[in-house]
Write a protein that holds these residues in place. Sequence first.
Motif, PDB file in Angstrom:
ATOM      1  N   TYR A  83      12.906 -24.208  -8.063  1.00  0.00           N
ATOM      2  CA  TYR A  83      14.333 -24.853  -7.595  1.00  0.00           C
ATOM      3  C   TYR A  83      14.597 -24.131  -6.441  1.00  0.00           C
ATOM      4  O   TYR A  83      14.619 -23.124  -6.072  1.00  0.00           O
ATOM      5  CB  TYR A  83      15.561 -24.736  -8.577  1.00  0.00           C
ATOM      6  CG  TYR A  83      15.117 -25.338  -9.903  1.00  0.00           C
ATOM      7  CD1 TYR A  83      15.767 -26.631 -10.093  1.00  0.00           C
ATOM      8  CD2 TYR A  83      14.509 -24.851 -10.893  1.00  0.00           C
ATOM      9  CE1 TYR A  83      15.485 -27.493 -11.283  1.00  0.00           C
ATOM     10  CE2 TYR A  83      14.432 -25.556 -12.343  1.00  0.00           C
ATOM     11  CZ  TYR A  83      14.921 -26.887 -12.235  1.00  0.00           C
ATOM     12  OH  TYR A  83      14.656 -27.655 -13.419  1.00  0.00           O
ATOM     13  N   TYR A  84      15.179 -24.889  -5.480  1.00  0.00           N
ATOM     14  CA  TYR A  84      16.011 -24.198  -4.081  1.00  0.00           C
ATOM     15  C   TYR A  84      16.922 -23.465  -4.685  1.00  0.00           C
ATOM     16  O   TYR A  84      17.716 -23.470  -5.610  1.00  0.00           O
ATOM     17  CB  TYR A  84      16.344 -25.221  -3.205  1.00  0.00           C
ATOM     18  CG  TYR A  84      15.276 -26.119  -2.573  1.00  0.00           C
ATOM     19  CD1 TYR A  84      14.352 -25.590  -1.753  1.00  0.00           C
ATOM     20  CD2 TYR A  84      15.095 -27.444  -2.855  1.00  0.00           C
ATOM     21  CE1 TYR A  84      13.602 -26.422  -0.944  1.00  0.00           C
ATOM     22  CE2 TYR A  84      14.094 -28.355  -2.418  1.00  0.00           C
ATOM     23  CZ  TYR A  84      13.352 -27.491  -1.444  1.00  0.00           C
ATOM     24  OH  TYR A  84      12.252 -28.173  -0.949  1.00  0.00           O
ATOM     25  N   LYS A  85      17.132 -22.535  -3.862  1.00  0.00           N
ATOM     26  CA  LYS A  85      18.218 -21.292  -4.156  1.00  0.00           C
ATOM     27  C   LYS A  85      19.512 -21.977  -3.430  1.00  0.00           C
ATOM     28  O   LYS A  85      20.729 -21.599  -4.031  1.00  0.00           O
ATOM     29  CB  LYS A  85      17.822 -20.145  -3.265  1.00  0.00           C
ATOM     30  CG  LYS A  85      16.770 -19.429  -3.907  1.00  0.00           C
ATOM     31  CD  LYS A  85      16.725 -17.922  -3.129  1.00  0.00           C
ATOM     32  CE  LYS A  85      15.390 -17.142  -3.769  1.00  0.00           C
ATOM     33  NZ  LYS A  85      15.451 -15.913  -3.219  1.00  0.00           N
ATOM     34  N   THR A  86      19.753 -22.947  -2.620  1.00  0.00           N
ATOM     35  CA  THR A  86      20.958 -23.447  -2.147  1.00  0.00           C
ATOM     36  C   THR A  86      21.167 -24.977  -2.354  1.00  0.00           C
ATOM     37  O   THR A  86      22.050 -25.600  -1.972  1.00  0.00           O
ATOM     38  CB  THR A  86      20.909 -23.307  -0.604  1.00  0.00           C
ATOM     39  OG1 THR A  86      19.803 -24.210  -0.069  1.00  0.00           O
ATOM     40  CG2 THR A  86      20.870 -21.725  -0.235  1.00  0.00           C
ATOM     41  N   ASP A  87      20.311 -25.420  -3.301  1.00  0.00           N
ATOM     42  CA  ASP A  87      20.441 -26.849  -3.531  1.00  0.00           C
ATOM     43  C   ASP A  87      20.017 -27.198  -4.953  1.00  0.00           C
ATOM     44  O   ASP A  87      19.284 -26.324  -5.691  1.00  0.00           O
ATOM     45  CB  ASP A  87      19.412 -27.712  -2.619  1.00  0.00           C
ATOM     46  CG  ASP A  87      19.622 -29.248  -2.869  1.00  0.00           C
ATOM     47  OD1 ASP A  87      20.609 -29.627  -2.089  1.00  0.00           O
ATOM     48  OD2 ASP A  87      19.038 -29.824  -3.391  1.00  0.00           O
ATOM     49  N   HIS A  88      20.362 -28.354  -5.304  1.00  0.00           N
ATOM     50  CA  HIS A  88      20.258 -28.581  -7.091  1.00  0.00           C
ATOM     51  C   HIS A  88      18.823 -29.032  -7.284  1.00  0.00           C
ATOM     52  O   HIS A  88      18.382 -29.279  -8.484  1.00  0.00           O
ATOM     53  CB  HIS A  88      21.302 -29.760  -7.581  1.00  0.00           C
ATOM     54  CG  HIS A  88      21.087 -31.000  -6.976  1.00  0.00           C
ATOM     55  ND1 HIS A  88      21.336 -31.193  -5.641  1.00  0.00           N
ATOM     56  CD2 HIS A  88      20.647 -32.178  -7.332  1.00  0.00           C
ATOM     57  CE1 HIS A  88      21.311 -32.467  -5.378  1.00  0.00           C
ATOM     58  NE2 HIS A  88      20.922 -33.110  -6.412  1.00  0.00           N
TER      59      HIS A  88
ATOM     60  N   GLY B 117      21.013 -26.396   1.293  1.00  0.00           N
ATOM     61  CA  GLY B 117      21.473 -27.619   0.514  1.00  0.00           C
ATOM     62  C   GLY B 117      22.635 -27.963  -0.040  1.00  0.00           C
ATOM     63  O   GLY B 117      23.955 -27.236   0.517  1.00  0.00           O
ATOM     64  N   THR B 118      22.817 -28.775  -0.976  1.00  0.00           N
ATOM     65  CA  THR B 118      24.267 -29.125  -1.336  1.00  0.00           C
ATOM     66  C   THR B 118      25.068 -28.141  -2.049  1.00  0.00           C
ATOM     67  O   THR B 118      26.488 -28.132  -1.865  1.00  0.00           O
ATOM     68  CB  THR B 118      24.190 -30.601  -2.283  1.00  0.00           C
ATOM     69  OG1 THR B 118      23.276 -30.136  -3.209  1.00  0.00           O
ATOM     70  CG2 THR B 118      23.366 -31.628  -1.812  1.00  0.00           C
ATOM     71  N   ALA B 119      24.433 -27.172  -2.685  1.00  0.00           N
ATOM     72  CA  ALA B 119      25.133 -26.076  -3.311  1.00  0.00           C
ATOM     73  C   ALA B 119      25.742 -25.234  -2.297  1.00  0.00           C
ATOM     74  O   ALA B 119      26.835 -24.802  -2.365  1.00  0.00           O
ATOM     75  CB  ALA B 119      24.334 -25.412  -4.249  1.00  0.00           C
ATOM     76  N   TYR B 120      25.019 -25.082  -1.150  1.00  0.00           N
ATOM     77  CA  TYR B 120      25.380 -24.174  -0.244  1.00  0.00           C
ATOM     78  C   TYR B 120      26.736 -24.847   0.726  1.00  0.00           C
ATOM     79  O   TYR B 120      27.939 -24.179   0.717  1.00  0.00           O
ATOM     80  CB  TYR B 120      24.332 -23.966   0.784  1.00  0.00           C
ATOM     81  CG  TYR B 120      24.694 -23.242   1.976  1.00  0.00           C
ATOM     82  CD1 TYR B 120      24.573 -21.981   2.201  1.00  0.00           C
ATOM     83  CD2 TYR B 120      25.179 -23.993   3.361  1.00  0.00           C
ATOM     84  CE1 TYR B 120      25.041 -21.200   3.327  1.00  0.00           C
ATOM     85  CE2 TYR B 120      25.589 -23.191   4.422  1.00  0.00           C
ATOM     86  CZ  TYR B 120      25.202 -21.954   4.390  1.00  0.00           C
ATOM     87  OH  TYR B 120      25.735 -21.226   5.629  1.00  0.00           O
ATOM     88  N   SER B 121      26.618 -26.164   0.617  1.00  0.00           N
ATOM     89  CA  SER B 121      27.763 -26.923   1.340  1.00  0.00           C
ATOM     90  C   SER B 121      28.970 -27.052   0.470  1.00  0.00           C
ATOM     91  O   SER B 121      30.237 -26.510   1.107  1.00  0.00           O
ATOM     92  CB  SER B 121      27.400 -28.303   1.698  1.00  0.00           C
ATOM     93  OG  SER B 121      26.138 -28.364   2.565  1.00  0.00           O
TER      94      SER B 121
END
Length: 384
Positions: free
Chosen positions: A203-208, A245-249
């Motif tokens: 999984y990405y670290k900054t996205d789901h 990614g979206t989690a970062y935003s």
Amino acid sequence: ITHFYISDFKEIAMTRIRNLYLVIFFCLFIFSAAAGIILLPKSDVSLLEKRSLSTAPEFSIENILNGKFEKQTETYTSDHFPFRAIWVSLDSYTRLYTGRNGTDGIYKGSDGYLINAPVSADYDKLDKNLDAMISFSENSDIPSSMMIVPTAGYILDDKLPKNHLKYHDKELISYAYKKSEKFIGIIDLIEPFLNQKNDSQLYYKTDHHWTTAGAYAAYLEYCKNIGFDEPLWDFNILRYKDFFGTAYSKSALWLEQGDVLEVWEYPIDVNVNIEDETISDSLYFYEYLNKLDKYPIFLDGNHGIEKIVNNSNPNGEKLLVIKDSFAHCLVPFLINHYSEIDMIDTRYYLDPVSSLTQENSYDRILYVFGLSSLCESSDISILQ
């Protein structure tokens, strides 16, 4: 007594002076902010939040009377407050370091992971979505498979902070598969992912979303389930830094490091057709590397209908994929086995999908959804 009165007078005077300073500071802050909102240059988008910012409120008697002008003014002021990104990020880090991890539904985990909080265990919505897929498979009379992608929080539990809500992926996915297994083939990813999580970044670290490596692991499970032999791939792996990614935003924890986005190219002759228009001979759309959202590099992102034709395998089978955005990174591997893959996203495709099965001779259907889509989305339940 005289000394008491003098001391008391001095204390009152000092209190008033301090209050005066606070009033002056507050007034300066308010007027400075107002001046900044009016005078500073405006941006149409927030690069960090990956969203469009509100436009100036429309002044009219009607908008004033119905309350729209007030709401628009509030939103505009919030979006264009001077140095807004700094204030928003400062607030998120303040909450984080005062023990309130989980800002806007995002946990800050170890090793730079920003992980979405658990999905809501909405069995009513889950049942409706499962019933729609079961009914569609029965009515189409086409062999079907289902792949539910577990969340990063469940698989990467060792990366989570000590205090977090419980992830119910195992119970929810087991329930979904048990209900569907008589009608739809099951491709369970939980155990394979748990076994591989220490060997590669799934999984990405900054996205789901899952990474390309995660999608490849899911592809291998698909091959085992369907009976395909894994081809001898000759991948050209391209790596691109600074994917946020979206989690970062959502988290506003904007001091965190970005991800590396990988593209695993291999020789294949394809045409990509989106909304009945052929737009590319590549599975990857590299122009998105220069845009806010880089994830649409995989098959140009979300569309109602997208057709991928494999000119290297003209006599192969045809696959219908009913999906959310997890499929975009998976389908580039699957297309090697098929002559054509049609992808349907029920969030954007408004026509009956059953008409496609009548017009096209599909050999198989694959449902690919992240667990959050099945438990939180209402779009899948309208599948017909």
